[in-house]
Write an enzyme that holds these catalytic residues in place. Structure first.
Site, mmCIF file in Angstrom:
data_model
loop_
_atom_site.group_PDB
_atom_site.id
_atom_site.type_symbol
_atom_site.label_atom_id
_atom_site.label_comp_id
_atom_site.label_asym_id
_atom_site.label_seq_id
_atom_site.Cartn_x
_atom_site.Cartn_y
_atom_site.Cartn_z
ATOM 1 C CG ASP A 299 46.516 47.483 35.971
ATOM 2 O OD1 ASP A 299 46.343 46.370 35.438
ATOM 3 O OD2 ASP A 299 46.059 47.764 37.099
HETATM 4 C C1 NOJ Z 1 44.134 44.784 36.454
HETATM 5 C C2 NOJ Z 1 44.586 44.908 37.868
HETATM 6 O O1 NOJ Z 1 44.494 46.248 38.302
HETATM 7 C C3 NOJ Z 1 46.006 44.424 38.095
HETATM 8 O O2 NOJ Z 1 46.268 44.427 39.473
HETATM 9 C C4 NOJ Z 1 46.216 43.076 37.492
HETATM 10 O O3 NOJ Z 1 47.531 42.661 37.720
HETATM 11 C C5 NOJ Z 1 45.905 43.140 36.009
HETATM 12 N N1 NOJ Z 1 44.531 43.551 35.811
HETATM 13 C C6 NOJ Z 1 46.151 41.811 35.303
HETATM 14 O O4 NOJ Z 1 45.206 40.890 35.664
#
Ligand code: NOJ
Length: 754
Positions: A299
């Protein structure tokens, strides 16, 4: 194959067969790895390309940066185009549309030494441009074909806009509605969560990638992110391995089995080790137990975040920890970018590990056909023809109305009677478009949403007078609009009041410590109820709310979540009775925040609640029961369940038990019911929940019609992780329950024999 090899294979298969039948006979089951057939031609090409790559180019393939088109996290990097040119980034997210992705792709293909195409990812969570209900809402449909169809449209619209990859489905089990990200998932239950995870993966990924009309799915956030302490986002997670395996992992396994090509790590630590550096999760379980063949992305900056987590002293160590744990691609953190080549040169990370990561990424780029035609997803004509096509809007309207849950309907207030002469439409969400698309709405344009006011005018406007007043804002204390709202209300036959949350009150970094309606909305509803007119509360929100006063006093309540582009039309369909509501809650609605976490499959405790005994498990000031249980939802008709029986009173490992129940539509309208089957294992070597969902069927019955439903149960359905952490069904008594929600009363007992 020569005779010796043949005999050897035969012996191995024989042993596997014996082990398997022994396992079945003893009630032991394994999560068998997904059989993967790699394409030799592609493998050969991957190896040839890998042989040409410098360590820096390899690390480039393991690097994912955001463009400056959209912001979904705390950091932005200037100069990502320069990095593409240098071959130092292999994938880009938050860049979309056929034209923009084509521009970036051109840099990668024409201006880098090896011309390796980029992979484009984006958070297409519940639609790309045609926006569907938020995933929690859509899960309330319990309708797998509809859920798959919505993901299919989302995948198609994303693919024609140059995207190859969606960061979805989010399959985190969530039992704390304070956590804003409950909006993104399928709710509290591992069984329902697993079937929905599979449906979404299939929808996004389509049949194959041959026509460039599907995107890679990404099961996230691996793992246990939904159990953040106190519902506070990014917070610590600590749970037993048993709960992890019994409750939190099944939807991930289901996503892997359905063919999801990628997984995303989670921000949280688990048992003291952040998920992004967690070898147990990423290698032992995901790759070794489940045989996952795709790649794992972090993430957003979660490698870097292992420093503040306090598991490593600096980012270089964090990079080492994550690559050795099994992370293939670094999202936005630039840790691999800055340190991985040196870690290899210093001998801290074997190059073979890096090679395997790169192999997994390149394999997918070949599979998508990007080496033959890097622009095949970026076709502006196709994009124009496809985005928000009428058929997509129809699919959205269909799944939206299926997602609506009728929570209360006193005196059949709904559907609105044909003789209704005037409707007062009130509330901050009545004439609103901006909130309807919910959080994570990708390229969705809220201006294209059908508001509730528009939907109601279109459906009722020719026959019924519709007067609108806002009343108040969603989250402000000003009551000066109440007067006008009450004036409108007093002249109407029925009052519809649309209240709830702002879209940004759920989703990432959007936890709440209270679960009531924000601002003065409840006061508005109270004043409207005081008029004595029938009041229909239309809720729009991203999480279960605690609304005890409204539950007691409104005439009818419709839970409509954030339904997306077709929201107003879908709600009007239900208000008019053109569609008979069939949604069921995928997550328990508590009475108040103090009950949280409250979910249906809790344990019994040694002192289960007894009204006549003080020393039992309870609260002094609120019942143990929730406001609305998991699986609950009414219809404009009624259903009865009877004749619950099993094909035998006992069954053995390896046998299939048939469970039959008769469902009857006892009302005067045709309608659909989600018939649910729960089990309780009465005695286990570890304690078992009071109920667990093991099956459901969504059935349409004409008024007066009845049907015998047949469910099938095997010992594997009754298995759980025992004290030795082996997945085993234990012989003994089980109670089965069938009904329309998790409080189902009809039951029968069966025995599982050794
Ligand atoms: C953080 C989020 O937790 C995740 O779900 C997402 O896919 C990413 N950012 C990318 O935007």
């Amino acid at each position: 194959m020569n005779a010796k090899k043949y005999l050897k294979l035969g012996a191995l298969l024989g042993i596997a067969y014996l082990l398997n039948s022994f396992a079945v006979q003893s009630g032991l089951f394994t999560d068998a790895p997904r059989p993967v057939k790699l394409n030799d031609r592609i493998e050969h090409k991957v190896d040839s390309l890998l042989a040409l790559m410098t360590i820096e180019e390899k690390v480039g393939q393991m690097t994912l940066f955001t463009s400056d088109w959209d912001v979904t996290g705390p950091t932005l990097r200037a100069g990502y185009k320069d990095d593409i040119k240098k071959g130092r980034v292999g994938a880009i997210f938050n860049a979309h549309t056929a034209a923009f992705t084509r521009d970036l792709q051109r840099i990668a293909v024409e201006e880098t030494r090896l011309g390796i195409p980029l992979l484009f990812g984006y958070d297409v969570i519940h639609g790309y441009k045609t926006i569907f209900p938020i995933p929690l809402g859509e899960s309330a449909s319990w309708d797998m074909p509809a859920i798959e169809a919505s993901a299919r449209v989302a995948g198609l619209e994303a693919a024609v806009s140059g995207l190859h990859w969606t960061f979805a489905p989010m399959v985190d089990i969530a039992r704390d509605p304070r956590w804003g990200r409950v909006a993104e998932g399928a709710g509290e239950d591992p069984y329902l969560g697993s079937v929905i995870a599979a449906a979404r993966v299939k929808g996004f990924q389509g049949k194959d990638f041959d026509n460039a009309d599907a995107v890679l799915a990404c099961a996230k956030h691996y793992a246990a992110y939904g159990a953040a302490q106190a519902g506070r986002d990014y917070h610590t997670v600590d749970m037993s391995e048993r709960v992890l395996r019994d409750v939190y992992l099944p939807p991930f396994k289901a996503a892997a089995d359905a063919g999801a090509w990628t997984f995303m790590t989670s921000f949280n630590e688990l048992d003291g080790v952040p998920a992004t550096g967690n070898k147990f999760l990423l290698t032992d379980i995901l790759r070794n137990e489940w045989g996952f063949p795709g790649f794992v992305v972090t993430d957003y900056t979660s490698i870097n975040e292992m420093v503040p987590h306090g598991i490593v002293a600096n980012e270089k160590d964090a990079g080492e920890l994550s690559v050795l744990a099994g992370v293939d691609m670094d999202m936005q953190g630039a840790v691999y970018y800055a340190h991985l080549a040196n870690l290899v040169k210093e001998g801290r990370v074997p190059e073979s590990i890096v090679d395997n990561c790169v192999r997994r990424i390149l394999r997918i780029k070949f599979m998508l056909g990007l080496f033959e035609n890097p622009y095949r997803f970026s076709d502006t004509d196709r994009e124009k023809r496809t985005i928000m096509a009428p058929a997509h809007l129809e699919t959205a309207r269909d799944v939206s109305r299926k997602s609506i849950v009728l929570l209360k309907n006193e005196k059949n207030t709904l559907p609105l009677s044909k003789s209704t002469k005037s409707i007062a439409l009130i509330g901050p969400l009545a004439d609103n478009k901006s909130e309807l698309i919910g959080s994570w709405s990708a390229a969705g344009d809220s201006k294209q949403c059908v508001s509730l006011l528009e939907g109601v005018r279109t459906r009722f406007g020719t026959t019924t007078k519709i007067n609108y007043a806002k009343g108040c804002d969603i989250n402000k204390s000003d009551k000066s609009g109440f007067k006008a709202a009450l004036a409108v209300a007093k002249s109407a036959d029925v009052i519809l009041v649309a209240v709830g949350e702002e879209a940004g009150m759920s989703g990432e970094a959007a936890s709440r410590s209270s679960l009531g309606l924000p601002g003065v909305q409840e006061d508005l509803v109270r004043d409207l109820v005081a008029t004595g007119k029938p009041v229909v509360v239309v809720l729009m929100n991203g999480r279960p709310l605690a609304i005890p006063w409204i539950a007691d006093n409104a005439s009818a309540i419709l839970e409509t979540w954030f339904l997306g582009t077709q929201a107003g039309n879908a709600i009007a369909d239900v208000l008019a009775g053109d569609y008979n509501p069939s949604g069921k809650l995928p997550m328990t609605f508590p009475r108040n925040v103090g009950q949280v976490p409250v979910f249906y499959s809790m344990k019994n405790t040694g002192r289960p609640f007894d009204a006549n005994s003080k020393y039992t498990s309870k609260y002094l000031d609120t019942p143990n029961t929730p406001q609305y249980p998991f699986g609950f939802g009414l219809s404009y008709t009624t259903f009865s369940y009877s004749g619950l029986k099993t094909s035998a009173s006992s069954f053995r490992y390896g046998e299939t038990l048939e469970v039959r129940v008769t469902l009857k539509n006892t009302g005067s309208r045709d309608g659909e019911e989600v018939a649910q089957l729960y089990v309780r294992d009465l005695v286990g070597s570890v304690t078992r929940p009071v109920r667990e969902l093991k099956g459901f069927q969504k059935v349409f019955l004409k008024a007066g019609e009845s049907k015998e439903l047949v469910f099938q149960l095997t010992a594997k359905d009754l298995a759980f992780y025992n004290q030795k952490m082996r997945f085993r069904a234990e012989a003994g008594d089980f109670d089965l329950f069938a009904g329309g929600d998790s409080d189902a009363k009809l039951s029968v007992r069966v025995q599982l024999l050794e």
